[in-house]
Design a protein around this motif. Sequence first.
Motif, short mmCIF file in Angstrom:
data_model
loop_
_atom_site.label_atom_id
_atom_site.label_comp_id
_atom_site.label_asym_id
_atom_site.label_seq_id
_atom_site.Cartn_x
_atom_site.Cartn_y
_atom_site.Cartn_z
N LEU A 184 65.55 -32.16 33.50
CA LEU A 184 66.55 -31.36 33.92
C LEU A 184 67.04 -30.00 34.27
CD1 LEU A 184 68.86 -33.80 30.99
CD2 LEU A 184 68.18 -34.74 33.08
N VAL A 185 68.07 -30.34 35.67
CA VAL A 185 68.26 -28.95 36.45
C VAL A 185 69.41 -28.94 36.24
CG1 VAL A 185 67.73 -27.84 38.59
CG2 VAL A 185 66.00 -29.12 37.64
N ASP A 186 70.13 -27.75 36.07
CA ASP A 186 71.40 -27.40 36.23
C ASP A 186 72.06 -26.47 37.23
OD1 ASP A 186 72.71 -28.86 33.90
OD2 ASP A 186 71.38 -27.65 32.15
N ALA A 187 72.65 -27.53 38.46
CA ALA A 187 72.73 -26.13 39.73
C ALA A 187 73.70 -25.63 39.59
CB ALA A 187 72.15 -27.03 40.64
N PRO A 188 74.29 -24.14 40.81
CA PRO A 188 75.88 -24.02 40.16
C PRO A 188 76.37 -24.90 41.19
CG PRO A 188 73.35 -22.67 40.86
CD PRO A 188 72.82 -23.69 41.14
N THR A 189 76.38 -25.33 41.97
CA THR A 189 77.31 -25.92 42.74
C THR A 189 77.06 -27.15 43.27
OG1 THR A 189 76.89 -25.15 44.98
CG2 THR A 189 78.34 -23.62 43.22
N VAL A 190 77.74 -28.08 44.05
CA VAL A 190 77.15 -29.77 44.49
C VAL A 190 76.50 -29.35 45.89
CG1 VAL A 190 78.02 -31.37 45.55
CG2 VAL A 190 79.67 -31.08 43.60
N VAL A 191 76.93 -28.09 46.71
CA VAL A 191 75.87 -27.73 47.59
C VAL A 191 74.31 -27.59 47.28
CG1 VAL A 191 75.96 -26.33 49.63
CG2 VAL A 191 77.62 -26.48 48.60
N TRP A 192 74.60 -26.40 46.62
CA TRP A 192 73.13 -26.14 45.92
C TRP A 192 72.12 -27.53 45.06
CZ3 TRP A 192 70.00 -22.38 46.56
CH2 TRP A 192 70.53 -20.81 47.05
N THR A 193 72.97 -28.23 44.99
CA THR A 193 72.28 -29.64 44.14
C THR A 193 71.80 -30.70 45.40
OG1 THR A 193 73.97 -30.22 42.09
CG2 THR A 193 72.62 -31.42 42.85
N GLU A 194 71.75 -30.39 46.42
CA GLU A 194 72.06 -31.04 47.58
C GLU A 194 70.45 -30.51 48.58
OE1 GLU A 194 75.56 -31.24 49.60
OE2 GLU A 194 76.39 -33.07 48.55
N PRO B 124 55.33 -34.45 45.77
CA PRO B 124 55.64 -35.64 46.77
C PRO B 124 55.36 -36.52 45.94
CG PRO B 124 54.15 -34.07 47.84
CD PRO B 124 54.56 -33.40 46.39
N GLY B 125 55.48 -36.44 44.59
CA GLY B 125 54.86 -37.46 44.24
C GLY B 125 55.66 -37.40 42.40
N VAL B 126 56.78 -36.56 42.36
CA VAL B 126 58.37 -36.74 41.18
C VAL B 126 58.95 -37.91 42.64
CG1 VAL B 126 59.55 -35.43 40.64
CG2 VAL B 126 57.49 -34.35 40.75
N ARG B 127 59.73 -38.32 40.54
CA ARG B 127 61.04 -39.32 42.02
C ARG B 127 62.35 -38.34 41.05
NH1 ARG B 127 63.05 -44.40 41.31
NH2 ARG B 127 65.17 -45.21 42.15
N VAL B 128 63.15 -37.77 42.47
CA VAL B 128 64.13 -36.80 42.37
C VAL B 128 65.45 -37.69 42.59
CG1 VAL B 128 65.11 -35.10 43.39
CG2 VAL B 128 62.79 -35.08 43.17
N ILE B 129 66.44 -37.53 41.41
CA ILE B 129 68.31 -37.87 41.28
C ILE B 129 68.85 -36.76 41.56
CG2 ILE B 129 69.01 -38.86 40.06
CD1 ILE B 129 66.08 -40.00 38.54
N SER B 130 69.78 -36.72 42.55
CA SER B 130 70.77 -36.37 42.48
C SER B 130 72.02 -36.54 42.08
CB SER B 130 70.75 -35.30 43.25
OG SER B 130 71.24 -36.52 44.75
N ALA B 131 72.38 -36.18 40.92
CA ALA B 131 73.72 -36.78 41.27
C ALA B 131 75.23 -35.07 41.64
CB ALA B 131 74.29 -36.88 39.64
N THR B 132 75.74 -35.75 42.36
CA THR B 132 76.68 -34.73 42.84
C THR B 132 78.07 -34.83 43.28
OG1 THR B 132 76.61 -35.76 45.68
CG2 THR B 132 75.75 -33.76 44.94
N LYS B 133 78.57 -36.34 42.40
CA LYS B 133 79.92 -36.34 42.01
C LYS B 133 80.18 -37.51 40.57
CE LYS B 133 80.00 -40.51 45.28
NZ LYS B 133 80.73 -40.99 46.03
N PRO C 63 75.39 -30.31 39.11
CA PRO C 63 76.39 -28.83 38.92
C PRO C 63 76.89 -29.99 37.10
CG PRO C 63 77.13 -30.30 40.42
CD PRO C 63 75.56 -30.70 40.18
N ASN C 64 76.77 -30.81 37.15
CA ASN C 64 77.34 -31.70 35.72
C ASN C 64 76.26 -32.95 34.91
OD1 ASN C 64 79.07 -32.81 34.32
ND2 ASN C 64 80.93 -32.29 35.03
N ARG C 65 76.38 -32.78 33.62
CA ARG C 65 75.27 -33.48 33.37
C ARG C 65 75.86 -34.76 32.74
NH1 ARG C 65 70.73 -30.54 29.39
NH2 ARG C 65 70.15 -29.15 30.49
N SER C 66 77.46 -34.73 33.09
CA SER C 66 78.20 -35.95 32.55
C SER C 66 78.13 -36.85 33.62
CB SER C 66 79.86 -35.86 32.50
OG SER C 66 80.41 -35.06 33.11
N TRP C 67 77.73 -36.61 34.81
CA TRP C 67 77.60 -37.22 36.24
C TRP C 67 76.08 -38.36 35.75
CZ3 TRP C 67 79.21 -33.06 40.16
CH2 TRP C 67 80.14 -32.81 39.79
#
Length: 659
Positions: free
Chosen positions: A88-98, A109-118, A140-144
């Motif tokens: 789990l990576v806690d990003a500062p903002t939505v822009v940084w998350t994307e 390359p071999g990692v499954r990347v998931i981003s939650a921006t909302k 930026p929010n683990r509840s997402w």
Amino acid sequence: MIRRRPTSPAARLKRRLRPKRPASLKISARHVRRTERTDDDDDLEYLDAIPEYGAGTPRILLAKAVLAAAIPSEVKKAFKARLPIIVLVDAPTVVWTEAIAAQASVLFPGVRVISATKPPARGTTPDCPPPTSPILAVTPNRSWLSPAAVAAADFSFRLEVRPASVAQAIASFCGRKSCQVTASDYASLDLTDLAFAMRPNSTPEECVERMHRAIRSRASATPTDRTAELSQLAGFGEAAQSMRLIALDFVSQREIGGNIVLPNILLYGPPGTGKTTLARSFARTVNAPLIQTSVAEWFTSSAGHLGDVASAAQRFFEQATALAPSVALIDEIDAIPNRETMDDRDRSWWTPIITGLLVQIDQLRARSRGVVLIAATNHKSKLDSALIRPGRFDLHIQIRGPQTEKEIEGVFRHYLGDDLVDDDLTAAIRLAGKPTGAIIEAWVSRARDEARRDQRILSFSDLVAIIAPADKRSPQEIEEVALHEAAHAVVACALGLEVISASIIDTETSGGVTELGHGSSIFSRRELECRAVAILAGRACDERLSRGPTSGAASDLWKSTALVLDIHSRLGLGDTLVSRESIDAAHLSLDPHLRSMVEQDLRRLMNEARDHVERLEQPIRALAARLVRHRVVLANEIHGCLGGGFGERSSVSPSETAP
């Protein structure tokens, strides 16, 4: 020979995400010399191994540098070994998350990347694929994210934008070997701000200067140009000093870099004392962006439905976090009702809003992102106890407004600006009494309007005419009021009470007023009776030195009756120890015995007031004559009329008035 391009999924994704750049920017990151050595240098060497790292836009360079420096070495090894772990990576903002999610797909390359921006759609739960291969979740929010993924995470860390990473990206983009960057150079800037500061054919110094301009622009977006820094602020006394100490901590922690941990602040005090001004001044002093909101704005910026109001509140906290280090102000927070005083219907509607606000405050504190949360209220006693408890608002600062003549003059000078610079404001300060900063601002504004209407510059007489308009009462009535107030002041001094000032300025609420200090917080019966005698002295003077009792003493009778009633019913200083906390003057008609005791004491104290007036007639008349001339007299002038022979003065404290 024909060279075939790699056709693996990872290679195709890498080509699609790698933007083209001008030829003039071609430089390999392996030739960039770092100017500061940190514990993260080994992580940056991992970045150097990426081919053609310098070939990228500012956003890509920044995201790659920050991500490569942030990923722990043990996680990198697990990714290379294709171990089925969840990170789990806690990003500062939505822009940084994307941006981080996009670059993580390239770096690993071999990692499954998931981003939650909302937040997930209403009624749905975010899903997560089974960890048969490495999973990297960025948000930026683990509840997402999926609750299962959060609970089962093997590693979690917060993405920190460190100076070394920013310097690496700027140097690579500008084609330089080195670049000097500190945490304060980009404090409160999001990824987009940093990317906009990095432009083709620029030097690193020019990029850093653009960052400085962006910080200054955000810091002054809300405070007006007239907002002074804390060191220049007048009329706030101890409140300003407390905010100065917090400002010093804010600046020093920001210079060091990393987390900024400061207390949340509750500013409270009467209307017009400058709570919002103090918060704005704090933001300007620390050169941080100020994000300001109110409960009313949460309603007006949405349809006003429950979910819309909650979302508006959440956006406020998200914006404050995105611009951190920042100052977030919730003005008039008493618009959030106290759940203990609401009926069941109101409580059922407001509870989700209040609970959501409490959760947002707790999350803001837990993230330690460098957001100083400030709330302002006129009514601290009306706030929900859970809202202002320690851990949510740790520091409660009371704002009283200007108290001393020097503070009042400082507020006048602030709003007058370049006007009346050479004029002595003593007379205006005397007439002003104890105004709030808002009242002084309104006086100065109205005086300027009068001068502008007559097409001339502001004069001192314009200001005085607004503060104390010409008295329309007859000379006889003015003299009677002056004798009345002089009796209050002289008898109070004779009894050893503190007298702050006496005034005969005609206002909407009274024709004159004498201000007495509170003294100590604990009184004996005799001390309370002395205050009652000083209050009754006005009516005694009307009888002895004027045309007899008048309706002007009605407030005096009410105040003295309340004092004597407290002696017998609430304070245990009368003939009984039984306390009746909720009793008021209306109970006198229901309790003949209590009424008789109060009446007897009032008559005794009234006779004492008459004796003092007769004995002190000469100083009373002398002080009344001075009041007629100057309209306001202060404590030292009152003692001067008495020859300094009455009573002992105590320190100035909150006061009460005797009309």
